[in-house]
Design a protein around this motif. Structure first.
Motif, PDB file in Angstrom:
ATOM      1  N   LYS A 140       0.843  -1.193   0.000  1.00 49.93           N
ATOM      2  CA  LYS A 140       0.000   0.000   0.000  1.00 49.93           C
ATOM      3  C   LYS A 140       0.878   1.242   0.000  1.00 49.93           C
ATOM      4  CE  LYS A 140      -4.096  -0.226   1.876  1.00 49.93           C
ATOM      5  NZ  LYS A 140      -5.221  -0.243   2.844  1.00 49.93           N
ATOM      6  N   GLY A 141       0.314   2.339  -0.451  1.00 50.07           N
ATOM      7  CA  GLY A 141       1.048   3.591  -0.517  1.00 50.07           C
ATOM      8  C   GLY A 141       0.200   4.650  -1.190  1.00 50.07           C
ATOM      9  N   GLU A 142       0.840   5.715  -1.614  1.00 51.98           N
ATOM     10  CA  GLU A 142       0.131   6.804  -2.276  1.00 51.98           C
ATOM     11  C   GLU A 142       0.053   6.555  -3.783  1.00 51.98           C
ATOM     12  OE1 GLU A 142       2.120  10.456  -1.335  1.00 51.98           O
ATOM     13  OE2 GLU A 142       2.235   9.958   0.804  1.00 51.98           O
ATOM     14  N   GLY A 147      -2.233  10.815  -5.978  1.00 54.84           N
ATOM     15  CA  GLY A 147      -1.707  11.075  -4.642  1.00 54.84           C
ATOM     16  C   GLY A 147      -2.571  10.601  -3.491  1.00 54.84           C
ATOM     17  N   THR A 148      -3.677   9.903  -3.790  1.00 55.70           N
ATOM     18  CA  THR A 148      -4.539   9.399  -2.715  1.00 55.70           C
ATOM     19  C   THR A 148      -3.772   8.395  -1.855  1.00 55.70           C
ATOM     20  OG1 THR A 148      -6.491   9.680  -4.110  1.00 55.70           O
ATOM     21  CG2 THR A 148      -6.722   8.241  -2.186  1.00 55.70           C
ATOM     22  N   PRO A 149      -3.785   8.539  -0.529  1.00 54.96           N
ATOM     23  CA  PRO A 149      -3.033   7.607   0.334  1.00 54.96           C
ATOM     24  C   PRO A 149      -3.733   6.260   0.504  1.00 54.96           C
ATOM     25  CG  PRO A 149      -4.201   9.211   1.674  1.00 54.96           C
ATOM     26  CD  PRO A 149      -4.409   9.629   0.238  1.00 54.96           C
ATOM     27  N   ASP A 150      -2.980   5.284   1.025  1.00 58.75           N
ATOM     28  CA  ASP A 150      -3.492   3.948   1.359  1.00 58.75           C
ATOM     29  C   ASP A 150      -4.165   3.246   0.179  1.00 58.75           C
ATOM     30  OD1 ASP A 150      -2.640   4.000   4.059  1.00 58.75           O
ATOM     31  OD2 ASP A 150      -4.376   5.208   4.606  1.00 58.75           O
ATOM     32  N   GLN A 151      -3.539   3.346  -0.986  1.00 60.51           N
ATOM     33  CA  GLN A 151      -4.044   2.630  -2.166  1.00 60.51           C
ATOM     34  C   GLN A 151      -3.243   1.344  -2.367  1.00 60.51           C
ATOM     35  OE1 GLN A 151      -6.916   3.635  -3.838  1.00 60.51           O
ATOM     36  NE2 GLN A 151      -6.857   4.873  -1.973  1.00 60.51           N
ATOM     37  N   CYS A 156      -5.815   2.219  -8.289  1.00 57.04           N
ATOM     38  CA  CYS A 156      -6.291   3.238  -7.345  1.00 57.04           C
ATOM     39  C   CYS A 156      -7.818   3.232  -7.301  1.00 57.04           C
ATOM     40  CB  CYS A 156      -5.783   4.612  -7.766  1.00 57.04           C
ATOM     41  SG  CYS A 156      -6.372   5.966  -6.710  1.00 57.04           S
ATOM     42  N   LYS A 169       4.030   5.657  -4.167  1.00 62.05           N
ATOM     43  CA  LYS A 169       4.880   6.525  -3.360  1.00 62.05           C
ATOM     44  C   LYS A 169       4.766   6.106  -1.888  1.00 62.05           C
ATOM     45  CE  LYS A 169       4.026  10.418  -6.499  1.00 62.05           C
ATOM     46  NZ  LYS A 169       3.386  11.754  -6.628  1.00 62.05           N
ATOM     47  N   ASN A 170       5.888   6.135  -1.175  1.00 64.39           N
ATOM     48  CA  ASN A 170       5.937   5.756   0.252  1.00 64.39           C
ATOM     49  C   ASN A 170       5.270   4.403   0.516  1.00 64.39           C
ATOM     50  OD1 ASN A 170       7.163   8.298   0.940  1.00 64.39           O
ATOM     51  ND2 ASN A 170       5.131   9.239   0.773  1.00 64.39           N
TER      52      ASN A 170
END
Length: 380
Positions: A140-142, A147-151, A156, A169-170
């Motif tokens: 999971k990440g952005e 840029g939505t988090p926890d995807q 997405c 991302k992250n």
């Protein structure tokens, strides 16, 4: 004139209970098929539990049972819940079957013979704590697009973009919470970027009545402008440990790699119908053969449009099978305008609804009144 129609609903995953959001689709499909049968047409509605993948393996491990025991229990639970809401499948099966294995290997072999399968080394995320390669849904990440988090690592839920887990991302492991590390491994790819797939999909997605207008427009975004090729090749294999079908090499021996669950899940439509044909004495090839005069309709949620309107028809076309007559995509079910949430107490399972003594016909009527030909969300 009597029509011959095969209808499918997307396969519920055997890792959780049926909830009211799922029921939007199954009730919609059930109403549509009942209508066709009342008109005197030969109309069959098939579905199955989607049973493969790392989530199944990990849940079975946590419960101290085998994956086979888990999917057998969940199949009984899903069947009970569908019956409770009067969803009348002609055949409700499982993807963990000889029939689905057969067509998975058959389609894979034909795509390989057509030069549309390629082996290449890739770097993929590995959980250093759990000591396993992580499937897309366990990273999971952005979202790299919006840029939505926890995807999740494959698509997405906010903007509908499909991407590779390494694009997040992250990122973090949904199994252990640890930041994943990259390790190299050989994988099988379906060459969706091949000009043959590109040309076919441009033609197929724009044919009248294949898709709803907004779905066709979304597909155009993914395909790109004429002369542009935005499609990327699709990794259809996974490393052990994995619960699923092992990919055979050209001699029929195992390769140590497994079919990614999204490869064999839609093939589960074929497996379920083959099982039904055996029981009913129907001709499978009449419905799935190239040039079939029958009709094939898929009912799905808009979040899996990419798989059903790009990967799936391209696979079928180049493996020598018929493609869908139309894909019907519906929106999500929201509660008070927001996504269902366990923490907010708005996540309602089919079982809990029925346990309260609520009439299933109330929900069937509400969904029937709200559903239409668009991909708009329905609010409860």
């Amino acid at each position: 004139m009597t029509r011959k129609i095969l209808v499918t609903s997307a396969l519920p995953y055997a890792n959780g209970a049926i909830h009211l959001g799922h029921l939007v689709e199954y009730i919609q499909t059930d109403i549509w098929t009942r209508f066709q049968k009342l008109r005197g047409h030969e109309c069959w509605h098939v579905c199955a539990d989607d049973t493969h993948g790392t989530p199944i393996m990990l849940r079975a491990e946590a419960e101290g049972i085998t994956p086979e025991q888990l999917i057998e229990r969940v199949h009984a639970e899903h069947s009970r819940d569908f019956a409770g809401f009067h969803v009348a499948f002609d055949n409700y099966y499982t993807t963990h079957s000889d029939e689905t294995r057969h067509y998975s290997e058959d389609i894979f072999g034909k795509l390989r013979a057509a030069g549309l399968i390629e082996v290449r080394a890739i770097e993929q995320y590995y959980d250093p704590v759990k000591r396993m390669f992580l499937p897309d849904r366990f990273i999971k990440g952005e979202c790299p697009k919006c840029g939505t988090p926890d995807q999740y690592g494959d698509a997405c839920e906010s903007c509908g973009a499909a991407y590779a887990p390494t694009d997040l991302k992250n990122p973090y492991s949904a199994v252990s919470g640890a930041p994943p590390v990259l390790k190299s491994s050989d994988h099988f790819f379906f060459k969706l970027s091949d000009p043959r797939c590109q040309a076919f999909l441009r033609q197929w997605t724009q044919q009248e009545e294949r898709l709803q207008p907004e779905a066709a427009n979304k597909l155009q975004e993914w395909l790109g402008a004429p002369g542009e090729n935005k499609l990327t090749d699709w990794d259809i294999s996974r490393d052990a440990p994995y619960f699923g079908f092992e990919i055979p090499d050209e001699s029929g021996k195992g390769t140590g790699k497994y079919f990614y669950v999204w490869l064999d899940a839609p093939i589960g439509y074929m497996g379920s119908f083959r099982n039904f044909c055996t029981k009913k004495g129907l001709d499978f090839d009449e419905f799935w053969g190239k040039g079939s005069k029958t009709e094939l309709y898929h009912f799905i949620g808009k979040d899996i449009l990419y798989f059903h309107a790009l990967f799936w028809p391209a696979e079928l076309e180049h493996a020598g099978y018929r493609t869908p007559t139309k894909v019907f995509a519906h929106g999500f079910l929201t509660v008070d305008g927001a996504k269902m949430s366990k923490s907010r107490g708005t996540f309602i399972s089919a079982e809990s609804y029925l346990a309260q003594g609520l009439n299933p016909e109330w929900l069937r009527y509400y969904f029937a009144a709200k559903l239409n030909g668009t991909m708009e969300d329905i609010d409860l």
